[in-house]
Design an enzyme around this catalytic site. Sequence first.
Site, short mmCIF file in Angstrom:
data_model
loop_
_atom_site.label_atom_id
_atom_site.label_comp_id
_atom_site.label_asym_id
_atom_site.label_seq_id
_atom_site.Cartn_x
_atom_site.Cartn_y
_atom_site.Cartn_z
CD GLU A 45 40.92 55.26 63.21
OE1 GLU A 45 41.79 54.94 64.04
OE2 GLU A 45 41.06 56.20 62.41
CD GLN A 50 49.40 50.39 71.40
OE1 GLN A 50 50.37 49.98 71.99
NE2 GLN A 50 49.23 51.68 71.16
CB THR A 51 48.61 47.61 64.35
OG1 THR A 51 48.20 46.81 65.45
CG2 THR A 51 49.14 46.70 63.25
N GLY A 89 48.15 40.19 65.18
CA GLY A 89 48.38 40.38 66.62
C GLY A 89 47.19 40.91 67.39
CE1 TYR A 90 48.62 43.65 72.47
CE2 TYR A 90 49.00 45.25 70.74
CZ TYR A 90 49.31 44.74 71.99
OH TYR A 90 50.29 45.32 72.72
CE1 TYR A 128 42.64 57.75 67.62
CE2 TYR A 128 42.15 55.43 67.23
CZ TYR A 128 42.55 56.67 66.77
OH TYR A 128 42.82 56.84 65.44
CG ASP A 146 46.80 58.87 67.97
OD1 ASP A 146 46.96 60.08 68.15
OD2 ASP A 146 47.37 58.24 67.07
CB CYS A 198 55.37 65.89 66.14
SG CYS A 198 55.60 66.36 67.88
CB THR A 303 53.22 42.99 74.86
OG1 THR A 303 52.68 43.02 73.55
CG2 THR A 303 53.25 44.40 75.42
#
Length: 367
Positions: A45, A50-51, A89-90, A128, A146, A198, A303
């Site tokens: 998680e 964001q990945t 990243g991040y 989240y 999320d 979706c 970003t």
Amino acid sequence: MKSADAAIRLLSWYDRHHRDLPWRVSPPMARDGVVADPYHIWLSEVMLQQTTVQAVKPYFQKFLQLWPRVMDLAAADTEEVMKAWAGLGYYARARNLKKCAEAVARDHGGVFPDTEEGLKALPGIGDYTAAAVSAIAFNRQSAVLDGNVERVISRLHAIETPLPAAKLQMRALVAEMTPTGRPGDFAQGMMDLGATICTPKRPACALCPLNDDCLALKTADPETFPRKAAKKEKPLRVGAAFVASGADGAVYLQKRGETGLLGGMTEVPGTPWTSRIDGDNTIAAQPFAAPWEPCGTITHIFTHFELRLSIYRANVATQNKTGNGWWEPLASLEAQALPTVMKKAIAQAIPHAFKSRRGPLDELRNT
DNA sequence: TATGCGTGGAT
DNA sequence: TATCCAAGCAT
């Protein structure tokens, strides 16, 4: 719409269409008595924040191989964790991942808290992730919201309030819809639905198990949900970076500060990144005197800004020991905690610095 | 609440 | 090519 009926339709769809993922206990596995490992769920998680799933898979496997249990990660060298995370990243996630493992080891006897509240008190775990781990690993009726679920819910109810203001309302609607039985599968099903049916563009509404419940499909264009506030444009920043090669091919590296952009990661020396070119900055940023020669520029998109770096290279006969940096042999360059932008800078100056393999740097070398 | 924080793939 | 955006968190 009856929420309970919609939840049953969603779970039935998940039973038939769930994806097999390395960290997931799928319904057939659960039938065979397999239970989720909180450490695996938490690790996945955090990596998935964001990945994309595709980007996470190899990193997840590598981390489990290096550190099979949370106690192993807690005992690991932070520098090794940053090296293993490099490229994903991040990087604050990696620093918090290590802190979280240490907190679980130190304050919880190596066992993850099994409530949303307990989880959220740990570093790197927000609304989240706390809800996701609580539902998936501990079978609790937590409302998991999320980006995927935001899209599904905003379309189901045709919510006109833009994000992020609409989050509270959405969370309440998810809570109302979440079943007491199989809350973890429900959460994963909603996220799978958002990822495969979706979708942001051209959703496959004809295949959606919730199309009978969807207000946006009845009254509007589902693709236009969720509503979002307009975003700002990306500024350009420029700077210079210095790639020094020693007599044996070693490259001069140094460590960035622990916080902020690329915090705790490794870099080559360079100027600050500013809005305009500053010649004085460039001269002052040389790590040591050397016959620096320009060898082109690289561009990297972060970003919130675009970076254009002028690259300088030099061959140095005697490897200078001044400064806070070190000389890293070419052979072990790949294993350093180098973010992608720094690999690009080094590859610009030394095209053979990294092994040729399928990856983000190949395209760069060809240009 | 708004902003800072990476990277690579899809369209 | 430009834009979007992907299982968010910390401050």
